[in-house]
Scaffold this motif. Structure first.
Motif: not given
Length: 522
Positions: A495-501
């Motif tokens: 969830q944290e990483k996908i926000e970067e996209g």
């Protein structure tokens, strides 16, 4: 869902070799049937002088461009729908090879892809084996080109060994026939054979571990040797009936040619005057391989790379007529991934998520990318982390260089460059050092960016390598697009990483609204 089939097409297939440039124009019908419309060949001797210092010579390049320009006119008058062109040894081994391909593009509008020696061998196998009687018997295939010789071993269903050696009739003529206008002594001919034996030692060793019943040779030079034999009193009945050149007959032709001066060789019945300086080196290659592997003769084939390109094209674009599933790309990619000790479960899950994103985005009209692009995305997902084989730090760049410089089968130079680009750009961060594919159109660069987006998102959705994301699909809700993510367990890392996209998503999909996390598995 009904399978979408290709319509009738007229396709041009071009093989830019070190000695000759050849083109076939074919009509491919929707049922997979093929009609040959035209065959054209020019002996441009592109490799002339190039193998001494690994630089293509201006005069040879001009001859080649003139021939390709005539091909371009023929393609226009024939209303060709698609052109597939590949270059082999002379271009791939020359320092100015890429610059020459750019010049070809500028002057003829042909986009020529340079292929590796191993890929050349694979295409030759596909081109010749498809024309022979179907059999599980092992056959040995030899293709003697201007700059390289390809060694192939296989039955009708698959190849067992592929190899390419930097020994060719033009390359050897550059070394042994420069300023040589007189007769060729036994000692000089033996020097050529020793040269072949030394350089081909590894390839011959690989072939020796099998028992092949037949030898098939594809080469304009060997074909000319057979034509000379057919014009003389030394031919045997099998040469006339089966196009079989015996070892004994070959040796007789060699003795005849070596006993003549250059001017006298031009007058030998059956000889192609343009092959006067390359035919003896070509014969030395053939005779040496025959002796090393113990063959008493060979069948001579006129097929090769172009026919392999045609078979590849039909299998990819007309899958409903495919008779054999060689899966060369799949085998090559997965073998490479295993050699780099990839994390199989993670790679395949990223591949699954990438395709889910690709398919759902296409279904709601976000893109119109083709099936080949879908496969390219999947291969990039399988290989995306192989750079960790070198080092985790900077593994995206390591992955780029590993893919770029590995001989992957079934890929042209351009498609392999695209694959490498995707592997190198699989992380959310932008890498300024990553080489861009500037020779591609703006449209194609945008398509690769879209594929890269899917790979970045898929990799982010399995950041923990725990496969907690069960599915990820783009959906339209009114005028907005959401990314519906279904999980089987809490996944804070994802969830944290996908926000970067998020910014990238808005850039490529302006209608993008938000992520929707659904913890109930469907």
């Amino acid at each position: 869902m009904c399978e979408v089939r290709e319509k009738d097409k007229i396709v041009a297939l071009i093989d830019l070799g070190s000695n000759s440039v050849r083109m076939s124009i074919v009509q491919i019908y929707a049922n997979g049937a093929v009609s040959i419309l035209n065959h054209v060949k020019h002996m441009v001797q592109l490799g002339q002088g190039a193998f001494l210092n690994n630089v293509l010579q201006r005069e040879a390049m001009d001859r080649t461009i003139a021939a390709l320009s005539s091909f371009a006119q023929l393609c226009e008058t024939s209303q060709v729908d698609e052109i597939i062109a590949v270059a082999t040894s002379a271009v791939r081994d020359s320092e100015n090879g890429n610059a020459f391909l750019a010049e070809i593009k500028e002057k003829t509008n042909f986009s020529v892809s340079c292929i590796s020696g191993i890929e050349e061998a694979r295409l030759i196998y596909k081109g010749i084996s498809n024309s022979l009687e179907v059999s599980s018997m092992l056959r040995f295939y030899l293709d003697i080109g201007g700059g390289s010789t390809e060694f192939i071993l296989g039955d009708s269903y698959k190849y067992r060994e592929l190899d390419s050696v930097k020994v060719g009739c033009v390359r050897m003529a550059n070394l042994f026939m420069q300023d040589k206008h007189g007769v060729i002594s036994e000692k000089e001919y033996k020097q050529m054979q020793n040269y072949v034996s030394t350089l081909a030692n590894h390839a011959i060793g690989r072939m020796e571990s099998y028992v092949a019943k037949e030898m098939i040779v594809s080469s304009g030079t060997v074909k000319n040797l057979a034509e000379i034999a057919a014009c003389l009193d030394i031919q045997d009945k099998r040469l006339i009936k089966d196009n079989f050149l015996s070892y004994k007959t070959l040796c007789q032709v060699v003795r005849l040619l070596c006993s003549r001066t250059e001017e006298e060789r031009k007058k030998v019945l059956g000889i192609n005057p343009k092959r006067v300086n390359v035919i003896i080196p070509g014969a030395a290659i053939l005779q040496t391989v025959m002796e090393e592997l113990g063959f008493d003769g060979c069948y001579v084939s006129s097929l090769g790379v172009r026919e392999g390109l045609l078979r590849d094209y039909i299998e990819k674009h007309f899958p409903h007529v495919k008779t054999q599933d060689t899966a060369d790309q799949d085998n090559s990619v997965f073998k490479f991934a295993k050699n780099c000790r990839y994390e199989e479960q993670h790679a395949k899950h990223v591949g699954f998520l990438s395709l889910a994103l690709f398919d759902s985005a296409k279904q709601i009209g976000i893109h119109t990318l083709k099936e080949e692009d879908r496969k390219l995305l999947y291969y990039a997902a399988i290989l995306h982390d192989i750079g960790t084989f070198v080092s985790f730090s900077g593994h995206d760049m390591h992955g780029y260089y590993l893919v770029r410089h590995h001989a992957l089968l079934g890929f042209t130079e351009t498609s392999q460059e695209e694959l490498a680009y995707l592997v190198g750009s699989h992380r959310m961060k932008e890498i300024k050092q990553l080489p861009q594919i500037e020779n591609l159109s703006e449209k194609r660069r945008n398509e690769l960016s879209m594929l890269s987006l899917f790979l970045k998102l898929a990799e982010a959705l399995d950041r923990s390598h725990n496969q907690t994301i069960d599915e990820a699909l783009f959906k339209r809700e009114g005028n907005s697009v959401i990314l519906d993510i279904i999980l089987t367990a809490p996944s804070a890392v994802e969830q944290e990483k996908i926000e970067e996209g998020r910014k990238l998503l808005v850039k490529f999909i302006p209608e993008f609204c938000d992520f929707r996390w659904n913890c109930e598995k469907k």
